[in-house]
Scaffold this motif. Structure first.
Motif, PDB file in Angstrom:
ATOM      1  N   GLY A  95      23.462  -3.678 -13.791  1.00  0.00           N
ATOM      2  CA  GLY A  95      24.261  -2.557 -13.340  1.00  0.00           C
ATOM      3  C   GLY A  95      23.506  -1.443 -12.651  1.00  0.00           C
ATOM      4  O   GLY A  95      24.069  -0.371 -12.429  1.00  0.00           O
ATOM      5  N   THR A  96      22.250  -1.701 -12.269  1.00  0.00           N
ATOM      6  CA  THR A  96      21.462  -0.635 -11.643  1.00  0.00           C
ATOM      7  C   THR A  96      20.873  -1.054 -10.295  1.00  0.00           C
ATOM      8  O   THR A  96      19.927  -0.446  -9.812  1.00  0.00           O
ATOM      9  CB  THR A  96      20.316  -0.183 -12.571  1.00  0.00           C
ATOM     10  OG1 THR A  96      19.491  -1.308 -12.881  1.00  0.00           O
ATOM     11  CG2 THR A  96      20.856   0.435 -13.860  1.00  0.00           C
ATOM     12  N   GLY A  97      21.414  -2.089  -9.689  1.00  0.00           N
ATOM     13  CA  GLY A  97      20.966  -2.483  -8.355  1.00  0.00           C
ATOM     14  C   GLY A  97      19.506  -2.882  -8.311  1.00  0.00           C
ATOM     15  O   GLY A  97      19.050  -3.724  -9.103  1.00  0.00           O
ATOM     16  N   ILE A  98      18.766  -2.273  -7.410  1.00  0.00           N
ATOM     17  CA  ILE A  98      17.345  -2.601  -7.248  1.00  0.00           C
ATOM     18  C   ILE A  98      16.579  -2.514  -8.563  1.00  0.00           C
ATOM     19  O   ILE A  98      15.685  -3.323  -8.837  1.00  0.00           O
ATOM     20  CB  ILE A  98      16.706  -1.663  -6.196  1.00  0.00           C
ATOM     21  CG1 ILE A  98      17.207  -2.019  -4.791  1.00  0.00           C
ATOM     22  CG2 ILE A  98      15.185  -1.731  -6.229  1.00  0.00           C
ATOM     23  CD1 ILE A  98      16.788  -1.037  -3.717  1.00  0.00           C
ATOM     24  N   THR A  99      16.937  -1.566  -9.400  1.00  0.00           N
ATOM     25  CA  THR A  99      16.171  -1.340 -10.631  1.00  0.00           C
ATOM     26  C   THR A  99      16.262  -2.512 -11.598  1.00  0.00           C
ATOM     27  O   THR A  99      15.362  -2.711 -12.416  1.00  0.00           O
ATOM     28  CB  THR A  99      16.635  -0.035 -11.300  1.00  0.00           C
ATOM     29  OG1 THR A  99      16.488   1.025 -10.349  1.00  0.00           O
ATOM     30  CG2 THR A  99      15.799   0.303 -12.506  1.00  0.00           C
ATOM     31  N   THR A 100      17.307  -3.339 -11.500  1.00  0.00           N
ATOM     32  CA  THR A 100      17.368  -4.512 -12.365  1.00  0.00           C
ATOM     33  C   THR A 100      16.213  -5.470 -12.081  1.00  0.00           C
ATOM     34  O   THR A 100      15.783  -6.219 -12.962  1.00  0.00           O
ATOM     35  CB  THR A 100      18.695  -5.278 -12.186  1.00  0.00           C
ATOM     36  OG1 THR A 100      18.819  -5.717 -10.827  1.00  0.00           O
ATOM     37  CG2 THR A 100      19.881  -4.406 -12.558  1.00  0.00           C
ATOM     38  N   LEU A 101      15.693  -5.428 -10.854  1.00  0.00           N
ATOM     39  CA  LEU A 101      14.569  -6.295 -10.509  1.00  0.00           C
ATOM     40  C   LEU A 101      13.300  -5.850 -11.225  1.00  0.00           C
ATOM     41  O   LEU A 101      12.444  -6.679 -11.566  1.00  0.00           O
ATOM     42  CB  LEU A 101      14.367  -6.302  -8.996  1.00  0.00           C
ATOM     43  CG  LEU A 101      15.578  -6.821  -8.199  1.00  0.00           C
ATOM     44  CD1 LEU A 101      15.379  -6.602  -6.714  1.00  0.00           C
ATOM     45  CD2 LEU A 101      15.824  -8.291  -8.509  1.00  0.00           C
ATOM     46  N   PHE A 102      13.164  -4.552 -11.463  1.00  0.00           N
ATOM     47  CA  PHE A 102      12.010  -4.070 -12.217  1.00  0.00           C
ATOM     48  C   PHE A 102      12.170  -4.367 -13.713  1.00  0.00           C
ATOM     49  O   PHE A 102      11.178  -4.550 -14.417  1.00  0.00           O
ATOM     50  CB  PHE A 102      11.787  -2.587 -11.931  1.00  0.00           C
ATOM     51  CG  PHE A 102      11.334  -2.353 -10.521  1.00  0.00           C
ATOM     52  CD1 PHE A 102      10.001  -2.508 -10.172  1.00  0.00           C
ATOM     53  CD2 PHE A 102      12.250  -2.032  -9.525  1.00  0.00           C
ATOM     54  CE1 PHE A 102       9.581  -2.336  -8.861  1.00  0.00           C
ATOM     55  CE2 PHE A 102      11.843  -1.854  -8.210  1.00  0.00           C
ATOM     56  CZ  PHE A 102      10.502  -2.009  -7.881  1.00  0.00           C
ATOM     57  N   HIS A 103      13.404  -4.430 -14.178  1.00  0.00           N
ATOM     58  CA  HIS A 103      13.639  -4.911 -15.544  1.00  0.00           C
ATOM     59  C   HIS A 103      13.161  -6.354 -15.661  1.00  0.00           C
ATOM     60  O   HIS A 103      12.497  -6.734 -16.641  1.00  0.00           O
ATOM     61  CB  HIS A 103      15.129  -4.821 -15.886  1.00  0.00           C
ATOM     62  CG  HIS A 103      15.470  -5.382 -17.227  1.00  0.00           C
ATOM     63  ND1 HIS A 103      15.383  -4.635 -18.389  1.00  0.00           N
ATOM     64  CD2 HIS A 103      15.871  -6.633 -17.613  1.00  0.00           C
ATOM     65  CE1 HIS A 103      15.726  -5.387 -19.423  1.00  0.00           C
ATOM     66  NE2 HIS A 103      16.020  -6.609 -18.978  1.00  0.00           N
ATOM     67  N   TYR A 104      13.484  -7.160 -14.658  1.00  0.00           N
ATOM     68  CA  TYR A 104      13.043  -8.559 -14.650  1.00  0.00           C
ATOM     69  C   TYR A 104      11.519  -8.640 -14.630  1.00  0.00           C
ATOM     70  O   TYR A 104      10.916  -9.441 -15.360  1.00  0.00           O
ATOM     71  CB  TYR A 104      13.639  -9.274 -13.438  1.00  0.00           C
ATOM     72  CG  TYR A 104      13.313 -10.750 -13.369  1.00  0.00           C
ATOM     73  CD1 TYR A 104      13.976 -11.659 -14.178  1.00  0.00           C
ATOM     74  CD2 TYR A 104      12.333 -11.235 -12.497  1.00  0.00           C
ATOM     75  CE1 TYR A 104      13.686 -13.016 -14.116  1.00  0.00           C
ATOM     76  CE2 TYR A 104      12.035 -12.585 -12.431  1.00  0.00           C
ATOM     77  CZ  TYR A 104      12.717 -13.474 -13.240  1.00  0.00           C
ATOM     78  OH  TYR A 104      12.415 -14.816 -13.196  1.00  0.00           O
ATOM     79  N   LEU A 105      10.888  -7.806 -13.812  1.00  0.00           N
ATOM     80  CA  LEU A 105       9.422  -7.779 -13.751  1.00  0.00           C
ATOM     81  C   LEU A 105       8.828  -7.474 -15.124  1.00  0.00           C
ATOM     82  O   LEU A 105       7.922  -8.181 -15.593  1.00  0.00           O
ATOM     83  CB  LEU A 105       8.969  -6.724 -12.736  1.00  0.00           C
ATOM     84  CG  LEU A 105       7.470  -6.404 -12.694  1.00  0.00           C
ATOM     85  CD1 LEU A 105       6.670  -7.606 -12.239  1.00  0.00           C
ATOM     86  CD2 LEU A 105       7.203  -5.202 -11.776  1.00  0.00           C
ATOM     87  N   GLU A 106       9.314  -6.424 -15.765  1.00  0.00           N
ATOM     88  CA  GLU A 106       8.777  -6.047 -17.078  1.00  0.00           C
ATOM     89  C   GLU A 106       8.998  -7.161 -18.102  1.00  0.00           C
ATOM     90  O   GLU A 106       8.111  -7.459 -18.917  1.00  0.00           O
ATOM     91  CB  GLU A 106       9.427  -4.752 -17.553  1.00  0.00           C
ATOM     92  CG  GLU A 106       9.031  -3.527 -16.731  1.00  0.00           C
ATOM     93  CD  GLU A 106       9.556  -2.225 -17.338  1.00  0.00           C
ATOM     94  OE1 GLU A 106      10.088  -2.269 -18.477  1.00  0.00           O
ATOM     95  OE2 GLU A 106       9.422  -1.165 -16.691  1.00  0.00           O
ATOM     96  N   THR A 107      10.166  -7.784 -18.063  1.00  0.00           N
ATOM     97  CA  THR A 107      10.483  -8.849 -19.020  1.00  0.00           C
ATOM     98  C   THR A 107       9.562 -10.048 -18.829  1.00  0.00           C
ATOM     99  O   THR A 107       9.013 -10.595 -19.796  1.00  0.00           O
ATOM    100  CB  THR A 107      11.951  -9.281 -18.857  1.00  0.00           C
ATOM    101  OG1 THR A 107      12.802  -8.151 -19.082  1.00  0.00           O
ATOM    102  CG2 THR A 107      12.307 -10.372 -19.852  1.00  0.00           C
ATOM    103  N   GLN A 108       9.364 -10.459 -17.581  1.00  0.00           N
ATOM    104  CA  GLN A 108       8.526 -11.627 -17.308  1.00  0.00           C
ATOM    105  C   GLN A 108       7.062 -11.364 -17.658  1.00  0.00           C
ATOM    106  O   GLN A 108       6.358 -12.254 -18.158  1.00  0.00           O
ATOM    107  CB  GLN A 108       8.662 -12.044 -15.843  1.00  0.00           C
ATOM    108  CG  GLN A 108      10.040 -12.547 -15.462  1.00  0.00           C
ATOM    109  CD  GLN A 108      10.487 -13.689 -16.348  1.00  0.00           C
ATOM    110  OE1 GLN A 108      11.375 -13.523 -17.192  1.00  0.00           O
ATOM    111  NE2 GLN A 108       9.878 -14.834 -16.179  1.00  0.00           N
TER     112      GLN A 108
END
Length: 304
Positions: free
Chosen positions: A116-129
């Motif tokens: 639900g945060t657009g581009i920022t969800t990709l940084f969530h993915y980065l941190e998770t991985q």
């Protein structure tokens, strides 16, 4: 050896220069040799790598004590989100195979949200991985970069109007200078204190929050003319972004991001992060950008 990805950018260049001033060996990772000219001049070893290529990333991190990782949104791709996830996967695979002591990832305010945060969800993915990598992890989450206003400066100077997706115009939001992010990143890389368990989360923003009205006023003061902030109606966002040359999926990432911004979801995760504050003022950043934008406008006008 300190390895800096995205070393030719505003953040990476500041980090690399700070580490060199501290007497550290730096390998600057860039997309092409020309990007490395300044970095080579300050004593960095230059590595050219494609972040979509796991083997290229592996060569770039060989012998690294610490790695500063930047995965930029590949806006030229038809599906930027899918492309960035592939980039992250390739980088993480290389780091997992040969984990350095310390990995610092450049992330964003709001990266704690999964959706639900657009581009920022990709940084969530980065941190998770990255949490699958056996290294000491630091996530440096930065507020919106002051340099982003460079995209709207030509319109502001040409028309006297600053279009804003921040609603309402009086809403104050966190922002930060890229060089302050880079300097803090270097400090965190140099902090070699042992830490176990969860990743270290550090947030950074400027020492005062601003509104779109403040940005317009600052540009006007620098340009010595009146600049008026204008709230772009929500139903015009997609057309405006695609009219500026952005693809449909990239425009959607931005509209989702600003919807989250305006709902108050893109902010510091106060309970889970260490807070730091940059010292560079918005006026200083815009003053450095303005002459280049004005010169480009004059060149374009002369060419007509």
């Amino acid at each position: 050896m300190f390895v800096i990805f995205g070393a030719a950018g505003n953040v990476g260049k500041a980090s690399a220069a700070a580490l060199r001033r501290a007497g550290r060996t730096v390998r600057a990772v860039v997309r092409n040799e020309k990007q490395g000219e300044f970095l080579a001049g300050i004593g960095c070893e230059i590595a050219v790598a494609d972040l979509f290529d796991t083997s290229a990333v592996a060569r770039a991190i060989e012998g690294a004590q610490a790695v500063q990782l930047l995965c930029p949104v590949p806006h030229a791709h038809t599906d930027p989100a899918d492309a960035m996830r592939h980039m992250i996967d390739a980088s993480v695979a290389a780091l997992r195979a040969a984990p350095p002591q310390h990995v610092l990832a450049l992330s964003d305010y709001g990266a704690e949200h999964e959706s639900g945060t657009g581009i920022t969800t990709l940084f969530h993915y980065l941190e998770t991985q990255l949490q699958t990598v056996d290294s000491r992890l630091t996530f440096l989450r930065a507020a919106e970069h002051m340099h982003n206003w460079a995209r709207t400066l030509p319109t502001a100077l040409a028309c006297g109007v600053l279009p804003s997706l921040h609603h309402p115009l009086s809403k104050r939001f966190p922002t930060v200078a890229a060089q302050d992010v880079g300097l803090l990143a270097a400090d965190l890389l140099l902090d070699d204190g042992a830490r176990q368990g969860s990743p270290r989360v550090v947030s950074i923003e400027g020492d005062e929050r601003v509104s779109a009205l403040d940005v317009a006023r600052t540009i006007g003061d620098l340009a010595v003319r009146e600049i008026v902030a204008r709230e772009v109606p929500r139903d015009q966002w997609n057309a405006m972004l695609q009219g500026a040359g952005l693809g449909e999926l990239y425009a959607r990432l931005i509209t989702d991001l600003y919807d989250a911004h305006n709902a108050g979801r893109i902010d510091v995760e106060a309970q889970s992060s260490e807070r730091r504050f940059g010292t560079t003022k918005l006026a200083d950043v815009l003053a450095a950008i303005l002459p280049r934008v004005a010169a480009a406008a004059r060149t374009a006008e002369a060419a007509r």
